[in-house]
Write a protein that holds these residues in place. Structure first.
Motif, mmCIF file in Angstrom:
data_model
loop_
_atom_site.group_PDB
_atom_site.id
_atom_site.type_symbol
_atom_site.label_atom_id
_atom_site.label_comp_id
_atom_site.label_asym_id
_atom_site.label_seq_id
_atom_site.Cartn_x
_atom_site.Cartn_y
_atom_site.Cartn_z
ATOM 1 N N ASN A 297 45.863 36.996 44.300
ATOM 2 C CA ASN A 297 44.556 37.638 44.310
ATOM 3 C C ASN A 297 43.728 36.930 43.260
ATOM 4 O O ASN A 297 43.910 37.116 42.059
ATOM 5 C CB ASN A 297 44.685 39.130 43.986
ATOM 6 N N SER A 298 42.824 36.073 43.706
ATOM 7 C CA SER A 298 42.036 35.232 42.815
ATOM 8 C C SER A 298 40.668 35.823 42.500
ATOM 9 O O SER A 298 39.791 35.115 42.009
ATOM 10 C CB SER A 298 41.861 33.841 43.438
ATOM 11 N N GLY A 299 40.479 37.118 42.792
ATOM 12 C CA GLY A 299 39.213 37.752 42.458
ATOM 13 C C GLY A 299 38.036 37.232 43.248
ATOM 14 O O GLY A 299 36.914 37.156 42.741
ATOM 15 N N GLN A 327 47.740 43.267 47.597
ATOM 16 C CA GLN A 327 46.360 43.613 47.902
ATOM 17 C C GLN A 327 45.399 42.477 47.524
ATOM 18 O O GLN A 327 45.415 41.964 46.402
ATOM 19 C CB GLN A 327 45.963 44.879 47.149
ATOM 20 N N PHE A 328 44.576 42.093 48.492
ATOM 21 C CA PHE A 328 43.555 41.060 48.322
ATOM 22 C C PHE A 328 44.150 39.704 47.921
ATOM 23 O O PHE A 328 43.462 38.873 47.328
ATOM 24 C CB PHE A 328 42.502 41.488 47.293
ATOM 25 N N ALA A 329 45.409 39.482 48.265
ATOM 26 C CA ALA A 329 46.067 38.213 47.943
ATOM 27 C C ALA A 329 46.083 37.313 49.175
ATOM 28 O O ALA A 329 46.331 37.773 50.299
ATOM 29 C CB ALA A 329 47.487 38.457 47.454
ATOM 30 N N THR A 396 44.087 44.590 41.173
ATOM 31 C CA THR A 396 45.310 43.835 41.460
ATOM 32 C C THR A 396 45.106 42.338 41.238
ATOM 33 O O THR A 396 45.818 41.527 41.823
ATOM 34 C CB THR A 396 45.783 44.090 42.905
ATOM 35 N N LEU A 397 44.142 41.994 40.401
ATOM 36 C CA LEU A 397 43.897 40.588 40.088
ATOM 37 C C LEU A 397 45.160 39.943 39.538
ATOM 38 O O LEU A 397 45.868 40.540 38.716
ATOM 39 C CB LEU A 397 42.767 40.477 39.067
ATOM 40 N N GLN A 402 43.588 36.843 34.462
ATOM 41 C CA GLN A 402 42.860 37.931 33.809
ATOM 42 C C GLN A 402 42.181 37.508 32.522
ATOM 43 O O GLN A 402 41.160 38.071 32.133
ATOM 44 C CB GLN A 402 43.813 39.102 33.567
ATOM 45 N N ALA A 403 42.711 36.511 31.833
ATOM 46 C CA ALA A 403 42.096 36.051 30.587
ATOM 47 C C ALA A 403 41.184 34.863 30.866
ATOM 48 O O ALA A 403 41.570 33.933 31.581
ATOM 49 C CB ALA A 403 43.183 35.660 29.582
#
Length: 445
Positions: A297-299, A327-329, A396-397, A402-403
Motif C-alpha cells: 500500500n503505497s498511499g 487493504q489498498f495494496a 494500512t500504509l 510512513q517516515a
C-alpha cells in the motif's frame, strides 16, 4: 606499494575486478561503483538473462492474435489496443478504455455509456520471464492456484494473462445487447458470465472460421486438428510472441551489471546508491527485475469506478478472498524500462517519474495534499479525495513508507537519472512488431 594494493592492481588489470570496485585504501571514502556493487549483492541484483527461443510459427500466430480485434466481442479492440507498441506496450492512459471506445493511445476516449477499466494497463515489456505474479492484484501467481473465481486451464502465467481479458465485459467482451462493428449481434456478450469455457469456445469458433487462421494453426500445431484446438492453445501462441518480441534487457544498467563501469553516468550512480540505500526503494524494488515480487500500500490516491465489493474504491489485493489484510495494496511493479511507461501506479495517478519520487519522499503529505487537477480532465471528477477515504488508505500504509525521506531536489534528480538508466534503447521504438494486417481482415489500428 603494499602486497595488498599490488594484488588489487593486478586483479584490475586482468579484468577480474573493476578499478573503482576495490575497497578504499587508507580509510578513504568508498567509490560509487564499490558502493553500488556491494548493494547489488545485498538486494540480489543480477542480470535477467535472455528469454528461451520460440517456435517461429507459434510466434507468428501469437503476433496475429495479439493485434486482431476478432478476439473481442464487438470486434473493436485487440490485446494491442491496451498494450500498444507505440506506447511501449501500455496505452499511455491513467485508466484503460476498453470495448466501445475510439481512438488509440493517450487520445483514446470512452464510448457512450461506457466506464473506464478500473486500473492502468501495465506494460508487457519484460513480463515474459521470472515474475511470480500477474496483474495489479496478483490474482495469477506461480505460488499456487489462480485466485479469481475463473479456473484458468494452464499453470503458465503468460498464458493465463492472455486468457482473462477476453472474459471481461468492460475490457474486451462487451455488454449484452451490443452489436459489433459489422452490425451483427455480439454473441460472446450473450453468454453468462460464469461460463468462461463457453466464452473461450465462442472465440475459437470465430477463429476457425477464418481460412488464414486455419493455415497458421496447422503450422503452429501440426498434430492438432484446428477444430480440436482450445483457447489456451491460442494463449500459448500469444505468450510465445511476448517471449520473442518483448524482452528488452540492453539498458545502460544491464551493461553496468556486465561490468562496464562507464555505462552509467555519475548522476545515475549517485541515484543508484540512494535507491539501494538511503531512499529505501530497494526494500520493495529488488531482485533481477527491481520489483514484481510483493505487494504494498503505497498511499496512492483513489480514483476511478472501483473494483468489486469495495467500489467505488479499489482495495487492490485486499479485494481478493482471504487477502483482506492487504487493504489498498497492489503489486510492486518491476522497474525495467520504467521511463517509457507513464503514467504510474495502478491507476496512473502520477504522470512523471519526478512526481513519483516526490510522492515517495513524503507519502502521507503527498496523499493528503494531492491535487486532482493534475489528473486527465476525464478522470478529475472520479477522484475520491474525501477525508474518510484518505484516512482509510493511510491506516494500512506500508510501514516502510510512513517516515518521510527528506530527499533534496538534487537527490530526487539523481534517483530519476538512475531510473532512466533502466531503459533499453531498443524499447523506445517497437513499431517493428506491428503486423501490416491480420487474418480476420479487421483494421490493425
Amino acid at each position: 606499494m603494499t602486497r595488498y594494493v599490488r594484488t588489487l592492481c593486478i586483479l584490475a588489470v586482468l579484468g577480474l575486478i573493476a578499478c573503482d570496485e576495490s575497497p578504499s585504501i587508507g580509510g578513504g571514502p568508498e567509490s560509487l561503483d564499490a558502493q553500488l556493487r556491494r548493494q547489488f549483492t545485498q538486494w540480489n541484483i543480477v542480470p535477467i538473462g535472455e528469454a528461451p527461443p520460440q517456435n517461429p510459427a507459434m510466434v507468428a500466430l501469437g503476433q496475429a492474435l495479439m493485434f486482431d480485434k476478432i478476439l473481442s466481442g464487438n470486434r473493436d479492440i485487440s490485446c494491442a489496443t491496451c498494450h500498444d507498441p507505440t506506447q511501449h506496450l501500455g496505452d499511455g492512459l491513467a485508466l484503460a478504455v476498453g470495448t466501445g471506445g475510439s481512438g488509440s493511445g493517450p487520445a483514446r476516449t470512452l464510448g457512450a455509456g461506457r466506464q473506464f477499466v478500473p486500473r492502468n494497463a501495465p506494460t508487457l515489456l519484460n513480463s515474459a520471464i521470472g515474475l511470480p505474479y500477474i496483474f495489479w492484484d496478483g490474482r495469477l501467481t506461480r505460488f499456487g492456484p489462480p485466485l479469481p473465481d475463473v479456473v484458468v486451464p494452464t499453470t503458465d502465467l503468460l498464458q493465463g494473462q492472455a486468457m482473462l481479458p477476453v472474459l471481461n465485459r468492460r475490457e474486451m467482451r462487451g455488454e449484452k445487447g451490443d452489436v459489433d462493428v459489422l452490425g451483427n449481434p455480439n454473441e460472446l456478450a450473450q453468454i453468462d458470465d460464469t461460463l468462461s469455457n463457453a466464452i473461450w469456445q465462442g472465440v475459437m469458433h470465430r477463429l476457425v472460421a477464418v481460412p488464414g487462421y486455419v493455415t497458421m494453426f496447422n503450422a503452429a500445431f501440426p498434430s492438432i486438428p484446428p477444430t480440436s484446438l482450445r483457447f489456451e492453445d491460442m494463449a500459448k501462441a500469444i505468450a510465445a510472441f511476448e517471449m520473442d518480441a518483448m524482452m528488452k534487457n540492453g539498458s545502460p544498467f544491464d551493461r553496468y551489471l556486465a561490468r562496464d563501469n562507464n555505462a552509467l553516468s555519475v548522476e545515475a550512480k549517485r541515484g543508484g546508491v540512494l535507491f539501494f540505500g538511503e531512499a529505501r526503494c530497494s526494500q520493495c524494488h529488488n531482485g533481477p527485475f527491481l520489483g514484481g515480487r510483493e505487494f504494498s500500500n503505497s498511499g496512492v490516491p483513489q480514483l476511478g469506478p472501483g473494483v468489486g465489493q469495495g467500489a467505488p474504491l479499489d482495495k487492490g489485493r485486499g479485494e481478493l478472498i482471504d487477502f483482506q489484510f492487504y487493504q489498498f495494496a497492489f503489486r510492486v511493479p518491476p522497474l525495467r524500462n520504467v521511463e517509457l511507461t507513464a503514467p504510474y501506479f495502478h491507476n496512473g495517478s502520477f504522470p512523471t517519474l519526478e512526481s513519483v519520487v516526490k510522492h515517495y519522499n513524503d507519502v502521507t503529505t503527498s496523499l493528503r495534499t494531492f491535487d486532482p487537477a493534475t489528473l486527465p480532465a476525464s478522470l478529475q471528477a472520479s477522484y475520491h479525495g474525501d477525508i474518510g477515504t484518505i484516512n482509510a488508505v493511510l491506516a494500512t500504509l506500508d510501514t516502510r513508507l510512513q517516515a518521510p525521506l527528506h530527499l533534496t531536489d538534487a537527490q530526487i534528480g539523481d534517483l530519476v537519472a538512475f531510473l532512466k538508466s533502466l531503459t533499453d534503447p531498443a524499447a523506445r521504438d517497437l513499431s517493428g512488431i506491428v503486423p501490416a494486417s491480420v487474418p480476420s481482415g479487421l483494421p490493425v489500428r
